[in-house]
Design a protein around this motif. Structure first.
Motif, short mmCIF file in Angstrom:
data_model
loop_
_atom_site.label_atom_id
_atom_site.label_comp_id
_atom_site.label_asym_id
_atom_site.label_seq_id
_atom_site.Cartn_x
_atom_site.Cartn_y
_atom_site.Cartn_z
N GLN A 69 20.93 56.99 25.91
CA GLN A 69 22.30 56.85 25.44
C GLN A 69 23.33 57.47 26.39
N TYR A 70 23.21 58.75 26.66
CA TYR A 70 24.30 59.43 27.35
C TYR A 70 23.79 60.44 28.37
N PHE A 71 24.61 60.64 29.38
CA PHE A 71 24.39 61.64 30.43
C PHE A 71 23.16 61.30 31.28
N ASN A 72 23.18 61.80 32.48
CA ASN A 72 22.05 61.66 33.38
C ASN A 72 21.55 63.01 33.87
N GLY A 73 22.16 64.07 33.36
CA GLY A 73 21.78 65.40 33.79
C GLY A 73 20.79 66.05 32.85
N ALA A 74 20.65 67.36 32.99
CA ALA A 74 19.69 68.13 32.21
C ALA A 74 20.34 68.65 30.94
N ILE A 75 19.74 68.35 29.79
CA ILE A 75 20.21 68.84 28.50
C ILE A 75 19.44 70.12 28.16
N SER A 76 20.16 71.21 27.96
CA SER A 76 19.49 72.47 27.65
C SER A 76 19.38 72.72 26.15
N ALA A 77 20.28 72.13 25.34
CA ALA A 77 20.22 72.36 23.89
C ALA A 77 20.99 71.26 23.17
N LEU A 78 20.53 70.93 21.95
CA LEU A 78 21.20 69.98 21.06
C LEU A 78 21.40 70.64 19.70
N MET A 90 29.97 61.82 8.61
CA MET A 90 29.52 61.71 10.00
C MET A 90 28.58 62.87 10.33
N THR A 91 27.87 62.72 11.42
CA THR A 91 27.08 63.80 11.97
C THR A 91 27.62 64.13 13.35
N ARG A 92 28.07 65.34 13.52
CA ARG A 92 28.58 65.77 14.83
C ARG A 92 27.41 66.26 15.68
N ILE A 93 27.29 65.71 16.87
CA ILE A 93 26.21 66.05 17.78
C ILE A 93 26.78 66.90 18.92
N PHE A 94 26.24 68.09 19.08
CA PHE A 94 26.61 68.96 20.19
C PHE A 94 25.52 68.91 21.25
N ALA A 95 25.93 68.82 22.50
CA ALA A 95 24.99 68.79 23.62
C ALA A 95 25.44 69.77 24.69
N ALA A 96 24.54 70.67 25.07
CA ALA A 96 24.80 71.59 26.17
C ALA A 96 24.05 71.10 27.40
N LEU A 97 24.75 71.00 28.52
CA LEU A 97 24.15 70.56 29.76
C LEU A 97 24.01 71.73 30.72
N LYS A 98 23.01 71.63 31.58
CA LYS A 98 22.88 72.65 32.61
C LYS A 98 23.96 72.42 33.66
N PRO A 99 24.54 73.49 34.19
CA PRO A 99 25.64 73.35 35.15
C PRO A 99 25.23 72.52 36.37
N ASP A 112 30.69 62.19 17.52
CA ASP A 112 30.45 61.98 16.10
C ASP A 112 29.65 60.71 15.89
N TYR A 113 28.51 60.84 15.20
CA TYR A 113 27.67 59.70 14.86
C TYR A 113 28.06 59.20 13.47
N PRO A 114 28.26 57.88 13.25
CA PRO A 114 27.88 56.78 14.14
C PRO A 114 28.98 56.28 15.07
N VAL A 115 30.13 56.94 15.14
CA VAL A 115 31.23 56.42 15.96
C VAL A 115 30.85 56.42 17.43
N GLN A 116 30.58 57.61 17.99
CA GLN A 116 30.08 57.77 19.36
C GLN A 116 30.92 57.01 20.39
N SER A 117 32.23 57.02 20.22
CA SER A 117 33.08 56.31 21.17
C SER A 117 33.18 57.06 22.50
N TYR A 118 33.13 58.39 22.44
CA TYR A 118 33.14 59.18 23.66
C TYR A 118 32.64 60.58 23.33
N TRP A 119 32.34 61.34 24.38
CA TRP A 119 31.92 62.73 24.24
C TRP A 119 33.07 63.62 24.70
#
Length: 457
Positions: A69-78, A90-99, A112-119
């Motif tokens: 779905q999203y991002f091409n980097g490293a996800i450290s936490a959801l 809705m369900t709000r999804i938080f994603a932490a990426l590695k710098p 926000d799921y199911p909208v997911q228009s942007y992060w």
């Protein structure tokens, strides 16, 4: 003369279980795996990987194909947080990426799921550095008429952040010798765990029961070499807590005031994830990794007293399954399904026939209990479970189970009779009422308990 050789390939297994099966994302390192319980448009598993961003998988699909779905980097936490009410749920999804050079230093996003228009990026207030990354979230869901409840985060140092108006503030700051590895929250409290590595090292837990306004420090008495890597509490319990350490699992039944003897001791294992079956608070899964980064999974059916090791159906010596980084469990078609993210060999799932609490166990307890309805949100039918114990007399109790709207008007009476000690389940059909939030309450003698549920049409 040609010599024909017969090559025998041996697959080694131990305590084999055919119910633990590969589930896609082959070869990937999965750092975090979560469940989106929202029924509309469909429930989802979500996985954050080390090198390829976020993947989704619909729970009603049995194949092992995940959608990137999203991002091409490293996800450290959801982290997932249920918000809203009725059609606006809705369900709000938080994603932490590695710098990195693309997303910046200490980046955190949400959608926000199911909208997911942007992060949207929400890293204001976080300490920024090329080595600083959020490794754990916790928080509370909330419904439309309530004020927003907080989300917490830690970057593996001595700070617990709290999100307020899209800005991170420091809710708790420990000494420079403190390292926090995990955050966890239930309905009433948020926990953090790690180690204080000063002149004398000490296992540390931190607990807040008022949304991060005040924090209580707890030092479980288990020596100088242990740190906390996972925390879980049974559904509906504010007193019982299990914590996974490097080498053991420990348990408190009074909110951390005192601790039982270690439940499961394996010196070379770090327990990175603990999960409790939402419909059987005695069934606990403990996942982790050995020092050589190999797969470790145990199951207890009796609240941690005894444990059974779970191994794959087959495990070729040349391709061992890597250790467990993260797990999440849910109920699918009357089966408990545990989703497992490994440290380099993709996803697995463990399917367990639904085991409810045995009536003999309930009769021997000293507490009534009202469980969260399931599914929730729902349309139109949900199940409500409750238990009636009576250790001293084994006598029946007068029980009422009623449903009310948000204004306190009675909507339905589901139970109004004498009940013997035991475990009970009742269906609630909401086909004749409108979408919205409702309250269901159990009254049995002096015991009164209420919970919220949501009808979503």
């Amino acid at each position: 003369m040609k010599v024909k050789c017969l090559v025998l390939v041996v697959f080694v297994s131990f305590n084999v279980s055919a119910q633990l099966i590969p589930f896609g994302l082959t070869g990937q390192q999965i750092n975090s795996i979560k469940i989106i319980e929202q029924e509309y448009p469909e429930r989802m598993a979500i996985a954050g990987t080390e090198s390829n961003g976020i993947y989704f998988h619909a729970l009603n699909e049995t194949d092992s194909l995940w959608g990137h779905q999203y991002f091409n980097g490293a996800i450290s936490a959801l982290y997932t947080q249920q918000i809203g009410i009725g059609p606006g749920l809705m369900t709000r999804i938080f994603a932490a990426l590695k710098p990195d050079s693309i997303y910046g230093e200490t980046p955190v996003f949400y959608t926000d799921y199911p909208v997911q228009s942007y992060w949207a990026k929400i890293d204001s207030g976080l300490d920024k550095s090329e080595s600083n990354e959020i490794i754990s979230f916790a928080g509370f869901g909330y419904i439309g008429h309530e004020p927003p409840r907080p989300v917490f985060a830690t970057a593996g140092d001595s700070i617990i952040y709290i999100l307020k108006n899209d800005v991170w503030e420091k809710s708790w700051i420990g000494s420079e010798y403190t390292t926090l590895n995990v955050l966890y929250s239930n309905d009433s409290a948020v926990w953090a765990g790690g180690i204080v590595n000063n002149v004398v090292a000490a296992l540390i837990l931190i607990k807040s029961e008022n949304d991060g306004k005040d924090w209580k420090i707890i030092y479980p008495p288990f020596g100088e070499i242990f740190s906390c890597y996972s925390i879980v509490t049974p559904p509906g319990s504010s007193d019982t807590v299990y914590t996974g350490l490097n080498g053991m699992i420990i348990k408190s039944t009074n909110g951390g005031v005192s601790w039982d003897s270690p439940l499961l001791q394996l010196q070379a294992v770090t327990f990175n994830s603990l999960v409790i079956n939402p419909l059987n608070r005695e069934q606990i899964f403990a996942g982790g990794k050995t020092l050589d980064n190999f797969f470790v999974l145990y199951k207890s059916k009796d609240g941690g007293i005894t444990w059974e090791q779970i191994m794959p159906f087959y495990m070729p010596p040349s391709k061992p399954i890597k250790g467990i980084n993260s797990m999440a469990g849910t109920i699918i078609d009357n089966e408990f399904v545990l989703f497992i993210g490994t440290d380099g060999t993709g996803a697995f799932k463990y399917i367990d026939k639904l085991t409810l609490i045995d009536n003999d166990d309930i009769i021997n307890t000293k507490q009534f209990h009202l469980y969260q309805n399931y599914p929730n949100p729902f349309n139109p039918i949900t199940k409500i479970r409750y238990s009636i114990p009576n250790v001293e007399t084994r006598q029946a109790s007068s029980v009422q189970l009623k449903v009310f709207d948000i204004l306190g008007n009675e909507v339905a009476t589901l139970v109004n009779e004498q009940k013997e000690p035991g475990y009970y389940e009742v269906n609630f059909d909401a086909s004749q009422i409108a979408s919205g939030v409702y309250i269901y309450g159990l009254t049995a003698g002096k015991f009164i308990s209420t919970k919220k549920m949501m009808v979503l049409k």
